[in-house]
Scaffold this motif. Structure first.
Motif, PDB file in Angstrom:
ATOM      1  N   GLU A 211       0.836  -1.204   0.000  1.00 61.51           N
ATOM      2  CA  GLU A 211       0.000   0.000   0.000  1.00 61.51           C
ATOM      3  C   GLU A 211       0.873   1.257   0.000  1.00 61.51           C
ATOM      4  OE1 GLU A 211      -3.185   0.101  -0.361  1.00 61.51           O
ATOM      5  OE2 GLU A 211      -3.891  -1.904   0.167  1.00 61.51           O
TER       6      GLU A 211
ATOM      7  N   ASP B 183      -5.870   7.634   0.380  1.00 62.63           N
ATOM      8  CA  ASP B 183      -6.501   6.391   0.835  1.00 62.63           C
ATOM      9  C   ASP B 183      -5.473   5.280   0.993  1.00 62.63           C
ATOM     10  OD1 ASP B 183      -9.018   7.527   0.830  1.00 62.63           O
ATOM     11  OD2 ASP B 183      -9.645   6.643  -1.088  1.00 62.63           O
ATOM     12  N   GLU B 184      -4.544   5.167   0.038  1.00 60.52           N
ATOM     13  CA  GLU B 184      -3.545   4.105   0.098  1.00 60.52           C
ATOM     14  C   GLU B 184      -2.670   4.247   1.341  1.00 60.52           C
ATOM     15  OE1 GLU B 184      -4.117   1.868  -1.833  1.00 60.52           O
ATOM     16  OE2 GLU B 184      -4.869   2.630  -3.728  1.00 60.52           O
TER      17      GLU B 184
ATOM     18  N   HIS C 127      -4.651   2.870   4.123  1.00 59.55           N
ATOM     19  CA  HIS C 127      -4.686   1.413   4.095  1.00 59.55           C
ATOM     20  C   HIS C 127      -3.409   0.834   4.714  1.00 59.55           C
ATOM     21  CE1 HIS C 127      -7.508   1.648   0.323  1.00 59.55           C
ATOM     22  NE2 HIS C 127      -8.036   2.179   1.410  1.00 59.55           N
TER      23      HIS C 127
ATOM     24  N   TYR D  67      -3.789   1.031   8.487  1.00 58.82           N
ATOM     25  CA  TYR D  67      -4.639  -0.029   9.041  1.00 58.82           C
ATOM     26  C   TYR D  67      -3.866  -1.343   9.139  1.00 58.82           C
ATOM     27  CZ  TYR D  67      -8.518   3.019   7.426  1.00 58.82           C
ATOM     28  OH  TYR D  67      -9.369   4.068   7.186  1.00 58.82           O
TER      29      TYR D  67
ATOM     30  N   GLN E 176      -8.798  -9.120  -1.792  1.00 58.79           N
ATOM     31  CA  GLN E 176      -9.106  -8.528  -0.496  1.00 58.79           C
ATOM     32  C   GLN E 176     -10.502  -8.857   0.010  1.00 58.79           C
ATOM     33  OE1 GLN E 176      -8.158  -4.428  -1.269  1.00 58.79           O
ATOM     34  NE2 GLN E 176      -5.943  -4.785  -1.160  1.00 58.79           N
TER      35      GLN E 176
ATOM     36  N   ARG F  91     -12.628  -2.540   5.918  1.00 59.93           N
ATOM     37  CA  ARG F  91     -12.555  -1.083   5.739  1.00 59.93           C
ATOM     38  C   ARG F  91     -11.900  -0.730   4.409  1.00 59.93           C
ATOM     39  NH1 ARG F  91     -10.545   2.054  11.036  1.00 59.93           N
ATOM     40  NH2 ARG F  91     -11.291   3.765   9.733  1.00 59.93           N
ATOM     41  N   ILE F  92     -10.856  -1.460   4.069  1.00 57.95           N
ATOM     42  CA  ILE F  92     -10.092  -1.161   2.854  1.00 57.95           C
ATOM     43  C   ILE F  92     -10.908  -1.455   1.593  1.00 57.95           C
ATOM     44  CG2 ILE F  92      -8.102  -1.944   1.491  1.00 57.95           C
ATOM     45  CD1 ILE F  92      -6.610  -2.263   4.189  1.00 57.95           C
TER      46      ILE F  92
ATOM     47  N   GLU G 117     -13.070   1.331  -0.031  1.00 57.00           N
ATOM     48  CA  GLU G 117     -12.347   2.359  -0.779  1.00 57.00           C
ATOM     49  C   GLU G 117     -11.736   1.801  -2.054  1.00 57.00           C
ATOM     50  OE1 GLU G 117      -9.688   3.883   2.189  1.00 57.00           O
ATOM     51  OE2 GLU G 117     -11.227   5.166   3.084  1.00 57.00           O
ATOM     52  N   GLU G 118     -11.271   0.564  -2.020  1.00 58.71           N
ATOM     53  CA  GLU G 118     -10.685  -0.034  -3.222  1.00 58.71           C
ATOM     54  C   GLU G 118     -11.719  -0.174  -4.340  1.00 58.71           C
ATOM     55  OE1 GLU G 118      -7.748  -0.345  -3.961  1.00 58.71           O
ATOM     56  OE2 GLU G 118      -6.518  -0.727  -2.206  1.00 58.71           O
TER      57      GLU G 118
END
Length: 323
Positions: free
Chosen positions: A52, A81-82, A85, A88, A143, A160-161, A164-165
């Motif tokens: 990420e 966002d990345e 990630h 997290y 994922q 959660r990721i 957004e992905e």
């Protein structure tokens, strides 16, 4: 406790661990787990986190050159966002007893792996769209299964990721579709990006199941619900109709629909190239690590300032605490 009693105790713990997995229960940080399970998770989650963070670089290179304000804002949001990630995932790995500093040291020393896909260059703006559609699309396939992995903190991070992905994939598809419907030059740029990113994306899922050293163990422990080949096939089955919708051609002369098994059959992957890139021989391996090391060094003052602030805050709290 003698050796026999120790073995019996460990055997009981292993039996309880296996029964929890068979019952579909999550393993949490304070639960007993085999040391090999813990090490495999540290390897897998830290590698994912590194991917990420390193994955910010190929697209971040285009933020200042985005063709419009709308595209610039969208790309800035994605790169941000990345980074989140990565945060997290590093936090999930820390629950297994490894520190973030240790993981970063391994990455910067070149001792830790990350996804080989990020060792390819982003030559044109269309590459940003190709990464969104193909690379993020492939990541989602993997994922969404990891959202059901047996280790609780990893599963929760993945849930959660994935939200957004999915947005990143839609963004990339829209960008490529816009270029494909544009001028002849724009269409050619979109096709060129797909031609260059298609095969490295298929490699993202890892080596064939027959050559994967970790898949069997990870699937037995339900860390990895699906095999590399199953995930790769799922991706191809989804990507082919999407490419056709954009009227873009996938660079595989052997690609065909197999009526018998109900899947798209695809050509042979160049695994020699895959292993060459994994071992550091990719087009951008050295550049990616150089840029990460530079960014880490340039951010040192921020980390030191945050540590100094926290030390002062704790000192004030101690002096003001009632005796």
């Amino acid at each position: 406790m003698d050796d026999r009693a120790t073995r019996e105790s460990e055997g009981a713990l292993e039996a309880d661990f296996a029964s929890r997995l068979d019952a579909g229960k999550s393993i949490e940080p304070r639960d007993w787990m085999p040391e090999r399970y813990r090490k495999q998770l540290v390897r897998m989650i830290s590698q994912h986190a590194h991917s990420e963070v390193v994955g910010m670089l190929p697209e971040g290179n285009w933020i200042t050159r985005a063709p419009s304000l709308k595209r610039k804002i969208g790309l800035l949001s994605k790169v941000e966002d990345e980074a989140g990630h990565g945060l997290y995932l590093y936090a999930a790995a820390e629950t297994l007893g490894v520190s973030r500093d240790q993981m970063f040291e391994q990455l910067l020393a070149g001792a830790a792996k990350y996804s080989s896909i990020f060792n390819y260059a982003t030559l044109t703006w269309a590459d940003v769209g190709a990464i969104g559609w193909l690379v993020d699309g492939a990541a989602i396939i993997n994922q969404t299964t990891l959202a059901k992995t047996s280790y609780g903190p990893y599963a929760r991070a993945m849930r959660r990721i994935c939200t957004e992905e999915n947005a990143h994939k839609r963004q990339g598809f829209e960008m490529l579709a816009t270029l494909a419907a544009g001028t002849p030059g724009q269409r050619a740029m979109a096709q060129d990006a797909v031609d260059r990113w298609w095969w490295p994306t298929l490699m993202m899922f890892g080596p064939p199941d027959t050559d994967s050293p970790n898949s069997g163990e990870l699937m037995r422990w339900k860390v990895k619900p699906k095999s590399n080949d199953e995930l790769r096939q799922r991706f191809v089955d989804l990507a082919v109709p999407q490419a056709r919708a954009m009227e873009l051609t996938l660079p595989d002369p052997d690609l065909r629909w197999d009526e018998e098994n109900g899947h798209w059959s695809f050509g042979a992957i160049d695994w020699d190239e895959f292993w060459r890139v994994v071992k550091g021989g990719g087009p951008m391996n050295r550049d990616r690590l150089r840029d990460r090391r530079r960014a880490h060094e340039e951010g040192r003052w921020v980390r030191e300032a945050a540590e100094a602030y926290e030390a002062k805050r704790r000192a004030r709290a101690e002096t003001s605490a009632p005796s």
